[in-house]
Design an enzyme around this catalytic site. Structure first.
Site, PDB file in Angstrom:
ATOM      1  N   HIS A 170      -2.620  -1.191  -3.244  1.00 39.05           N
ATOM      2  CA  HIS A 170      -3.758  -0.314  -2.987  1.00 39.05           C
ATOM      3  C   HIS A 170      -3.656   0.939  -3.858  1.00 39.05           C
ATOM      4  O   HIS A 170      -2.862   1.851  -3.586  1.00 39.05           O
ATOM      5  CB  HIS A 170      -3.794   0.117  -1.517  1.00 39.05           C
ATOM      6  CG  HIS A 170      -4.077  -1.008  -0.565  1.00 39.05           C
ATOM      7  ND1 HIS A 170      -3.918  -0.886   0.789  1.00 39.05           N
ATOM      8  CD2 HIS A 170      -4.511  -2.272  -0.790  1.00 39.05           C
ATOM      9  CE1 HIS A 170      -4.250  -2.026   1.378  1.00 39.05           C
ATOM     10  NE2 HIS A 170      -4.603  -2.887   0.436  1.00 39.05           N
TER      11      HIS A 170
ATOM     12  N   SER B 158       0.861  -1.189   0.000  1.00 36.52           N
ATOM     13  CA  SER B 158       0.000   0.000   0.000  1.00 36.52           C
ATOM     14  C   SER B 158       0.892   1.231   0.000  1.00 36.52           C
ATOM     15  O   SER B 158       1.747   1.358  -0.878  1.00 36.52           O
ATOM     16  CB  SER B 158      -0.944  -0.036   1.216  1.00 36.52           C
ATOM     17  OG  SER B 158      -1.856   1.046   1.173  1.00 36.52           O
TER      18      SER B 158
ATOM     19  N   ASP C 227      -4.106  -4.573   6.593  1.00 43.64           N
ATOM     20  CA  ASP C 227      -4.523  -5.464   5.508  1.00 43.64           C
ATOM     21  C   ASP C 227      -3.429  -6.484   5.226  1.00 43.64           C
ATOM     22  O   ASP C 227      -2.258  -6.126   5.104  1.00 43.64           O
ATOM     23  CB  ASP C 227      -4.829  -4.641   4.255  1.00 43.64           C
ATOM     24  CG  ASP C 227      -5.408  -5.489   3.131  1.00 43.64           C
ATOM     25  OD1 ASP C 227      -6.113  -6.471   3.439  1.00 43.64           O
ATOM     26  OD2 ASP C 227      -5.174  -5.160   1.957  1.00 43.64           O
TER      27      ASP C 227
END
Length: 367
Positions: free
Chosen positions: A209, A182, A305
């Site tokens: 992401h 991310s 995540d």
């Protein structure tokens, strides 16, 4: 436009402890004024320096300690793209939030800024349109990055705890590689792929992401740095050795087996992390389909995540590797996996490449 001290505050007169210190770098006096007023109306934010050019900002950073830099890309002289990596080097731990109209005009500029080390980007609205929602979004991003910058010397995930315990990895040769990232993930992906050999012999799945509109640009960038074909995930796409499949920005990338063939399945169900695409469904599907032959990697990123999916892979007998805190822009995602005791190695991307080669056999057999 030289150095400008912080404007007279129209907000609370007293700051809270652990104030996030900011620098604004923008050639527009209107933008500088608006950002100054937004920042100074928040008790936990403090504007410590304002510059109208990148050259002036670099000079100030040698003496002014900041946590977050708001950076425009289009400026006279050096410009934001050229200055960005130098700012990161000089500022020693500061997070750069690129706020530019270029990020609104095209995904290429956003991905380029992230690849150069920007922690986050957001579009600069047209003049006169800094509405309440925009201001709230800007402040939220600043706070998230500011906390990351301040954690640099003592990450809360590790505060008062012993170092993470490493697990023994699978003794089975990996038949698939899945990588998730991310914030700060794009430069980490570049560094990782640049050190991998031309042939691994296994399919490579990537979840980064980013919005869907950016994914085609990311695919082209990964093709260039890795020397491999990189495709956006489509339902029914069959996995192939040494081919990169990238999660689209509007669905989770998962894998199913059908009559001995391994196919992409797009999953749009909500997940606890709230991310889409998310690492968790990708890892979970590999645990189910490949079991102990699964190899997962978690790179720089904010949040948690990937932790649940990493647990699935480990419980299936597979292996999880994570990026180390020192080389991360944000050690949230890899840190959460590491402190959960799920990682078999905690290393910078260049060293993770060596572990990946060892785990796949370098030229592992796919069939």
């Amino acid at each position: 436009m030289g150095y400008e001290p912080a404007l007279a505050s129209s907000g609370p007169a007293r700051r809270v402890s652990n104030t996030i210190r900011l620098m604004v770098v923008d050639d527009s006096i209107i933008a500088r004024t608006v950002y100054s007023r937004i920042i100074e109306n928040e008790r936990d934010l403090e504007l410590v320096a304002v510059a109208g050019t990148a050259e002036q900002a670099l000079g100030m950073l040698a003496t002014v300690k900041v946590d977050v830099i708001l950076l425009d890309l289009e400026m006279p002289g050096m410009g934001g793209f050229e200055a960005l990596p130098r700012m990161i080097e000089i500022a020693q731990g500061a997070q750069v939030l690129v706020v530019s109209s270029l990020t609104r005009d095209g995904a290429h500029h956003t991905v380029r800024a992230l690849a150069l080390g920007a922690a986050e980007t957001m579009p600069k609205p047209p003049p006169g349109t800094f509405d309440r929602d925009y201001r709230a979004g800007l402040v939220a991003k600043i706070r998230g990055l500011g906390r990351t910058a301040r954690w640099g010397q003592r990450p809360p995930l590790l505060a008062g705890r012993p170092p993470p315990v490493l697990r023994r990895g699978s003794d089975k040769q990996a038949r698939v590689l899945a990588i998730g990232a991310s914030t700060g993930g794009i430069p980490a992906l570049d560094r990782l792929f640049a050190r991998l050999p031309e042939r691994l012999g296994v399919p490579i799945l990537v979840t980064q992401h980013l919005p869907a509109s950016f994914m085609a640009v990311l695919a082209r960038q990964l093709e260039a740095v890795s020397g491999r074909p990189a495709l956006l995930a489509q339902a029914g796409l069959e996995l192939a050795p040494d081919q990169i499949v990238i999660a689209s920005g509007d669905a989770h990338l998962t894998v199913v087996e059908r009559a001995g063939r391994y196919l992409v399945r797009l999953d749009r169900n909500p997940v606890p992390s709230g991310c889409c695409p998310s690492l968790d469904p990708m890892f979970a599907s590999l645990a189910e389909v490949f079991g102990p032959h699964s190899l997962g990697v978690v790179l720089s990123g904010m949040g948690r995540d990937g932790t649940a999916g990493a647990k699935d892979i480990v419980e299936a007998g597979g292996t999880i590797l994570v990026q180390d805190e020192a080389s991360c822009a944000v050690w949230g995602m890899p840190g959460a996996v590491a402190t959960a005791g799920l990682a078999s190695a905690i290393m910078p991307p260049e060293q993770l490449a060596g572990r990946i080669v060892a785990g796949t056999g370098g030229r592992a057999q796919w069939n």
